[in-house]
Write a protein that holds these residues in place. Structure first.
Motif, PDB file in Angstrom:
ATOM      1  N   ASP A  69       0.822  -1.204   0.000  1.00  0.00           N
ATOM      2  CA  ASP A  69       0.000   0.000   0.000  1.00  0.00           C
ATOM      3  C   ASP A  69       0.869   1.272   0.000  1.00  0.00           C
ATOM      4  O   ASP A  69       1.394   1.688   1.029  1.00  0.00           O
ATOM      5  CB  ASP A  69      -0.892  -0.058   1.254  1.00  0.00           C
ATOM      6  CG  ASP A  69      -1.804   1.146   1.354  1.00  0.00           C
ATOM      7  OD1 ASP A  69      -1.786   1.985   0.417  1.00  0.00           O
ATOM      8  OD2 ASP A  69      -2.509   1.261   2.369  1.00  0.00           O
ATOM      9  N   LEU A  70       0.994   1.879  -1.166  1.00  0.00           N
ATOM     10  CA  LEU A  70       1.839   3.072  -1.302  1.00  0.00           C
ATOM     11  C   LEU A  70       1.355   4.215  -0.413  1.00  0.00           C
ATOM     12  O   LEU A  70       2.146   4.943   0.183  1.00  0.00           O
ATOM     13  CB  LEU A  70       1.863   3.509  -2.778  1.00  0.00           C
ATOM     14  CG  LEU A  70       2.631   4.776  -3.091  1.00  0.00           C
ATOM     15  CD1 LEU A  70       4.112   4.596  -2.825  1.00  0.00           C
ATOM     16  CD2 LEU A  70       2.421   5.191  -4.530  1.00  0.00           C
ATOM     17  N   GLN A  71       0.028   4.333  -0.322  1.00  0.00           N
ATOM     18  CA  GLN A  71      -0.556   5.417   0.487  1.00  0.00           C
ATOM     19  C   GLN A  71      -0.048   5.372   1.933  1.00  0.00           C
ATOM     20  O   GLN A  71       0.380   6.377   2.491  1.00  0.00           O
ATOM     21  CB  GLN A  71      -2.093   5.279   0.470  1.00  0.00           C
ATOM     22  CG  GLN A  71      -2.815   6.364   1.225  1.00  0.00           C
ATOM     23  CD  GLN A  71      -2.793   7.697   0.477  1.00  0.00           C
ATOM     24  OE1 GLN A  71      -3.265   7.756  -0.651  1.00  0.00           O
ATOM     25  NE2 GLN A  71      -2.219   8.735   1.082  1.00  0.00           N
ATOM     26  N   GLN A  72      -0.065   4.163   2.464  1.00  0.00           N
ATOM     27  CA  GLN A  72       0.383   3.982   3.850  1.00  0.00           C
ATOM     28  C   GLN A  72       1.866   4.328   3.985  1.00  0.00           C
ATOM     29  O   GLN A  72       2.298   4.964   4.946  1.00  0.00           O
ATOM     30  CB  GLN A  72       0.133   2.522   4.258  1.00  0.00           C
ATOM     31  CG  GLN A  72       0.612   2.171   5.647  1.00  0.00           C
ATOM     32  CD  GLN A  72       0.913   0.664   5.752  1.00  0.00           C
ATOM     33  OE1 GLN A  72       0.272  -0.158   5.108  1.00  0.00           O
ATOM     34  NE2 GLN A  72       1.894   0.327   6.569  1.00  0.00           N
ATOM     35  N   ALA A  73       2.645   3.949   2.968  1.00  0.00           N
ATOM     36  CA  ALA A  73       4.096   4.185   3.034  1.00  0.00           C
ATOM     37  C   ALA A  73       4.429   5.666   2.950  1.00  0.00           C
ATOM     38  O   ALA A  73       5.374   6.150   3.573  1.00  0.00           O
ATOM     39  CB  ALA A  73       4.792   3.431   1.895  1.00  0.00           C
ATOM     40  N   ILE A 107       2.779   8.162  -6.774  1.00  0.00           N
ATOM     41  CA  ILE A 107       3.253   9.003  -5.657  1.00  0.00           C
ATOM     42  C   ILE A 107       2.429  10.292  -5.621  1.00  0.00           C
ATOM     43  O   ILE A 107       1.954  10.725  -4.563  1.00  0.00           O
ATOM     44  CB  ILE A 107       4.753   9.351  -5.834  1.00  0.00           C
ATOM     45  CG1 ILE A 107       5.616   8.108  -5.679  1.00  0.00           C
ATOM     46  CG2 ILE A 107       5.194  10.432  -4.846  1.00  0.00           C
ATOM     47  CD1 ILE A 107       7.060   8.287  -6.151  1.00  0.00           C
ATOM     48  N   ALA A 108       2.258  10.896  -6.802  1.00  0.00           N
ATOM     49  CA  ALA A 108       1.542  12.171  -6.875  1.00  0.00           C
ATOM     50  C   ALA A 108       0.133  12.036  -6.300  1.00  0.00           C
ATOM     51  O   ALA A 108      -0.356  12.915  -5.576  1.00  0.00           O
ATOM     52  CB  ALA A 108       1.482  12.634  -8.326  1.00  0.00           C
ATOM     53  N   LYS A 109      -0.490  10.911  -6.617  1.00  0.00           N
ATOM     54  CA  LYS A 109      -1.877  10.740  -6.160  1.00  0.00           C
ATOM     55  C   LYS A 109      -1.946  10.447  -4.663  1.00  0.00           C
ATOM     56  O   LYS A 109      -2.944  10.757  -4.012  1.00  0.00           O
ATOM     57  CB  LYS A 109      -2.543   9.624  -6.961  1.00  0.00           C
ATOM     58  CG  LYS A 109      -2.763  10.089  -8.397  1.00  0.00           C
ATOM     59  CD  LYS A 109      -3.493   9.092  -9.239  1.00  0.00           C
ATOM     60  CE  LYS A 109      -3.710   9.680 -10.636  1.00  0.00           C
ATOM     61  NZ  LYS A 109      -3.694   8.674 -11.679  1.00  0.00           N
ATOM     62  N   ALA A 110      -0.874   9.834  -4.123  1.00  0.00           N
ATOM     63  CA  ALA A 110      -0.919   9.437  -2.709  1.00  0.00           C
ATOM     64  C   ALA A 110      -0.406  10.533  -1.773  1.00  0.00           C
ATOM     65  O   ALA A 110      -0.788  10.587  -0.605  1.00  0.00           O
ATOM     66  CB  ALA A 110      -0.092   8.165  -2.510  1.00  0.00           C
ATOM     67  N   ALA A 111       0.465  11.422  -2.281  1.00  0.00           N
ATOM     68  CA  ALA A 111       1.125  12.391  -1.384  1.00  0.00           C
ATOM     69  C   ALA A 111       0.207  13.552  -1.040  1.00  0.00           C
ATOM     70  O   ALA A 111      -0.568  14.013  -1.867  1.00  0.00           O
ATOM     71  CB  ALA A 111       2.391  12.913  -2.041  1.00  0.00           C
ATOM     72  N   LYS A 112       0.352  14.033   0.231  1.00  0.00           N
ATOM     73  CA  LYS A 112      -0.470  15.168   0.660  1.00  0.00           C
ATOM     74  C   LYS A 112       0.410  16.355   1.034  1.00  0.00           C
ATOM     75  O   LYS A 112       0.085  17.500   0.733  1.00  0.00           O
ATOM     76  CB  LYS A 112      -1.305  14.773   1.875  1.00  0.00           C
ATOM     77  CG  LYS A 112      -2.341  13.713   1.558  1.00  0.00           C
ATOM     78  CD  LYS A 112      -3.263  13.486   2.758  1.00  0.00           C
ATOM     79  CE  LYS A 112      -4.145  12.281   2.573  1.00  0.00           C
ATOM     80  NZ  LYS A 112      -3.469  11.007   2.917  1.00  0.00           N
ATOM     81  N   ASP A 113       1.544  16.057   1.702  1.00  0.00           N
ATOM     82  CA  ASP A 113       2.411  17.140   2.183  1.00  0.00           C
ATOM     83  C   ASP A 113       3.720  17.148   1.406  1.00  0.00           C
ATOM     84  O   ASP A 113       4.006  16.212   0.663  1.00  0.00           O
ATOM     85  CB  ASP A 113       2.715  16.927   3.672  1.00  0.00           C
ATOM     86  CG  ASP A 113       1.439  16.797   4.457  1.00  0.00           C
ATOM     87  OD1 ASP A 113       0.526  17.618   4.221  1.00  0.00           O
ATOM     88  OD2 ASP A 113       1.336  15.846   5.265  1.00  0.00           O
TER      89      ASP A 113
END
Ligand code: NAD
Length: 438
Positions: A69-73, A107-113
């Motif tokens: 799960d990339l989001q979690q990472a 990465i772009a879709k999962a990253a927030k900060d």
């Protein structure tokens, strides 16, 4: 620091484990369920000396984990490293950037900060800028930087190479990204390992130029070896005499059956394509690529001569099929050219390799596998040394010769000498760039 590592192959897993050993929190991500299941169970999916112990230590310490799960990472990560494959694209020799760009988009879709997107994969000049564009397009609101951080580790000595590098190369566009990268590599910086900070393009180019230079050095000595055979010189003495010159150095001057592996073949091809695309051909590297193919072909001719002009009906023991010792990696190994030529010519091929079987079983159909070199060589007409594993360096040669039908040796890594082979009872010995006997 918190780090996400995308790709748990030879580079991603070693880098992730070593970063966690620096004290960083690392989450390694892969798409391959089998790999993640193995890693979560504490098993290492590749063979790399020492990796299992270091991985277990850092998992135990709570600094290293694995996920699909990339989001979690990526949640809260200071940097996310892309360490996915960049194989040769079918047909044109270019590096295939599909996996890199797919990772960038994910990465772009999962990253927030704010996060630094670091490309560790070997990629052509301009790729990091492309990664920047892909991320910006997929997530226009994201605050991020890109960094190029090519990896120079060698399989088989990967942990030492990562922990004690000759240098770390970091290509950046902003002070902010430079600071994050400096913090990540601080443990090395404190121990005086050189960290070279450059622009993106130079960092990308350093990796290809370094690999192409090393491939050139190997290919140079392989051609000199062929000439040595003709003029009666001994390539081992020649490379020693050359290598003692501090300007030349003694590394990568061992003659052999041609370079292989997961990097040199694809990276030389990619550099040649980059040169052609920019109307600035790197003709020396183009020649190296061609000569390396000639070297492998010459090996087949050598073996053919040792088999009196035909492989048909001959039993041939091949010792070592991985592209070098201490790895299970078979990518572009010389064995993948040489063994099929033997099989195609009608030989009965018996293989022994300490780690190559798992990969080799799919890649080398038609051979039989043996756990020990003596059983591989039993009743053989010819034994071929193709990878210089330690296990093959101090064999009981008289025992091996006695069990053979033909007592012929092709020592394609110059492990033994003609005298040792003769004393052991071999009747024919050939090696690379040195006199043999028949
Ligand atoms: P590898 O094939 O062993 O590993 C790549 C991994 O990435 C695979 O496990 C794959 O499943 C995973 N992956 C691909 N796309 C993904 C995605 N979107 N999300 C998550 N995981 C994904 O490759 P490698 O040998 O580690 O090489 C990686 C890069 O490093 C290449 O560019 C290579 O040229 C470079 N490099 C390799 C070496 C080496 O010795 N192998 C040394 C220096 C540099």
């Amino acid at each position: 620091m918190k780090i996400a590592m995308i790709g748990t192959g030879y580079v991603g897993l070693v880098s992730g484990v070593c970063f966690s050993d620096f004290g960083h929190d690392v989450v390694c991500v892969d798409k391959d369920l089998r790999k993640i299941e193995m890693l979560e169970a504490g098993k290492v999916p590749i063979y790399e000396p020492g990796l299992d112990v270091l991985m277990a230590k850092n998992v135990e310490a709570g600094r290293l984990s694995f996920t699909l799960d990339l989001q979690q990472a990526i949640d809260g990560a200071d940097a996310v490293f892309i360490a996915v494959g960049t194989p040769t694209r079918r047909g044109d020799g270019h590096a295939d950037l599909t996996y890199v760009m797919a990772a960038a988009e994910e990465i772009a879709k999962a990253a927030k900060d704010y996060v630094v997107v670091v490309t560790k994969s070997t990629v052509p000049v301009g790729t990091n800028a492309q990664v920047r564009d892909v991320v910006a397009k997929a997530n226009p609101d994201l605050d991020f930087d890109v960094a190029s951080n090519p990896e120079f580790l060698r399989e088989g000595a990967a942990i030492d190479d990562f922990m004690k590098p000759d240098r770390v190369v970091v290509g950046v566009e902003t002070e902010r990204a430079a600071k994050v990268m400096e913090d990540i590599y601080r443990p090395l910086y404190l121990r005086d390992f050189p960290i070279l900070t450059t622009d993106l393009q130079s960092a990308e180019m350093i990796k290809y130029a370094a690999n192409a230079f090393l491939a050139t050095k190997i290919t140079f000595i392989n051609e000199i070896a062929a000439l040595c055979e003709r003029v009666g010189a001994d390539v081992k003495q020649v490379s020693k005499g050359m290598g003692l010159d501090g300007r030349i150095g003694n590394k990568f001057l061992h003659a052999g059956p041609g370079y292989g592996g997961s990097c040199f073949p694809k990276d030389t091809k990619a550099l040649a394509r980059i040169g052609q695309d920019h109307a600035s051909p790197v003709s020396l590297v183009e020649t190296v690529i061609k000569v390396n193919e000639d070297v492998k072909r010459r090996m087949i001719e050598k073996l053919m001569d040792l088999c009196n002009g035909s492989f048909n009906g001959k039993r041939v023991a091949v010792l070592g099929v991985t592209f070098k010792p201490n790895t299970d990696d078979m990518r572009d190994a010389p064995s993948l050219t040489i063994v099929p030529a033997l099989i195609g010519g009608g030989a009965d091929v018996r293989v022994c390799d300490p780690q190559g079987r798992r990969e080799g079983e799919h890649l080398l159909p038609g051979v039989s596998w043996h756990d020990d070199p003596y059983s591989a060589a039993a009743e053989a007409d010819l034994v071929v040394f193709l990878t210089e594993w330690n296990e093959f360096r101090a064999l009981d040669l008289p025992r091996m010769a006695q069990g053979m039908r033909g007592r012929r040796m092709a020592d394609l890594r110059n492990i033994y000498s003609a005298d040792a082979a003769r004393e052991a009872g071999f009747t024919v010995y050939d090696s690379i760039g040195r006199a043999g006997f028949s």
